[in-house]
Write an enzyme that holds these catalytic residues in place. Structure first.
Site, PDB file in Angstrom:
ATOM      1  N   HIS A 190       0.832  -1.242  -0.043  1.00 28.35           N
ATOM      2  CA  HIS A 190      -0.152   0.109   0.071  1.00 28.35           C
ATOM      3  C   HIS A 190       0.933   1.208   0.073  1.00 28.35           C
ATOM      4  O   HIS A 190       0.895   2.117   0.894  1.00 28.35           O
ATOM      5  CB  HIS A 190      -0.928   0.114   1.098  1.00 28.35           C
ATOM      6  CG  HIS A 190      -1.874   0.931   1.322  1.00 28.35           C
ATOM      7  ND1 HIS A 190      -2.069   2.256   0.873  1.00 28.35           N
ATOM      8  CD2 HIS A 190      -3.257   0.758   1.369  1.00 28.35           C
ATOM      9  CE1 HIS A 190      -3.262   2.756   0.732  1.00 28.35           C
ATOM     10  NE2 HIS A 190      -4.142   1.681   1.241  1.00 28.35           N
ATOM     11  N   GLU A 297      -0.689   1.152  -5.719  1.00 28.27           N
ATOM     12  CA  GLU A 297      -0.269   0.175  -4.941  1.00 28.27           C
ATOM     13  C   GLU A 297      -0.231  -1.177  -5.641  1.00 28.27           C
ATOM     14  O   GLU A 297      -1.189  -1.665  -6.256  1.00 28.27           O
ATOM     15  CB  GLU A 297      -1.376  -0.017  -3.914  1.00 28.27           C
ATOM     16  CG  GLU A 297      -1.484   1.347  -3.124  1.00 28.27           C
ATOM     17  CD  GLU A 297      -2.965   1.362  -2.574  1.00 28.27           C
ATOM     18  OE1 GLU A 297      -3.495   0.293  -2.109  1.00 28.27           O
ATOM     19  OE2 GLU A 297      -3.518   2.600  -2.466  1.00 28.27           O
TER      20      GLU A 297
END
Length: 323
Positions: A190, A297
């Site tokens: 992330h 991500e």
């Protein structure tokens, strides 16, 4: 003292020194691991979540966005840097094995073990010093709190590797099923990239790609246009880049490439920016911080990866600092 002209060289006042080496330290009461290359690039990782909270180039310029209100004391998941999502992306109420897990699973809220470092020497450099350093972290069922063990009662092992180089950062994860029955998982890196002005940012490598728009009701599947992606409002999309994992996804600002991301065995790319909704998040600051960040991500989050007993899976990303 008698002068000995043939004394051993090791005792000479001036001796040939070792080539410059990467410096690795454990700090903040054994809660963080930091590494600095001889040329000045650095990375810092919390053992809580194995979350990367800083990545700087040789000049000391920060490459990651970290919220001013991010919790760095292990009380909650970190808002910013690079949290690791496992074994579920978001929440999956219809997937029985992960239905009761919290948002994004437990990897980012568990304390990891630091397994050690390894380095590689530069080739063709004048100093011959270390050109990269790899830091390895481990997580297994035994590291989990009781609530996580109860919600996800599977034997597993994760090895997460963070490799700092002079030109970029590589993150990779190995997932192993250490139990006797099969289970499924999702994984995501992330990454919060720091940028100067979101209005000047474009993302290439997602053209003509299928994507899931998580902001529509119901959630819709679309195909992106042939132009680069620009951000002018809240965005939360899961792309499957048409070029495959080896084709780079490039973040540019004011027309100049800034970061290039290539992936290994991670078929999806999530693009997220909360826009003004960030102001309503308790741990997001400053309120206009959305102007200075974009999440791109790399993950395997469309469907599920299945591991039979004893099997392993590996995936990763390489982020090149293009500036």
């Amino acid at each position: 003292m008698v002068d000995r002209p043939k004394k051993p060289s090791a005792l000479n006042p001036v001796s040939p020194g070792l080539a410059p080496q990467a410096q690795v330290n454990i700090t903040h009461a054994n809660s963080r691991v930091s590494a600095v290359l001889p040329t000045g690039e650095s990375v810092e990782i919390l053992l809580y979540g194995a979350t990367i909270v800083s990545w700087k180039d040789a000049t000391g310029k920060e490459k990651l966005f970290l919220s001013q209100k991010a919790a760095l004391d292990g009380s909650k998941a970190v808002r910013g840097g690079i949290p690791l999502v496992f074994p579920v992306f978001g929440k999956a109420p219809d997937h029985a094995a992960t239905a009761t897990l919290p948002q994004h699973g437990f990897a980012r809220t568990s304390r990891w073990e630091f397994l050690g470092k390894s380095t590689s020497e530069g080739s063709g450099t004048t100093d011959g010093g270390d050109s990269s350093v790899k830091l390895d972290f481990g997580l297994s069922q035994s590291n989990l709190d009781e609530a996580s063990k109860e919600a996800w009662p599977y034997a597993f092992g994760l090895i997460y590797s963070v490799t700092l180089g002079r030109e970029g950062l590589m993150t990779s994860v190995v997932v192993r099923n250490e139990g006797e029955s099969a289970w499924e998982f999702q994984v995501l890196m992330h990454t919060y990239f720091r940028i100067n002005d979101i209005s000047k940012v474009s993302v290439s490598g997602l053209e003509t790609s299928s994507y899931i728009d998580k902001l529509t009701t119901p959630i819709s599947t679309n195909t992106s246009p042939s132009s680069t992606l620009s951000i002018s409002s809240k965005i939360d999309r899961v792309y499957t880049p048409a070029g495959g994992p080896s084709a780079p996804v490039v973040i540019a600002e004011a027309g100049k490439p800034k970061f290039s991301i290539t992936r290994d065995n991670l078929n999806e790319v999530v693009v997220w920016n909360p826009w003004t909704d960030g102001a309503s998040m308790a741990d997001f600051a400053p309120a206009d911080g959305y102007r200075n960040m974009i999440c791109v991500e790399a993950g395997a989050v469309k469907g599920w990866q299945k591991l039979e007993a004893g099997e392993t899976w590996e995936g990763g990303q390489i982020v090149t600092d293009v500036v």
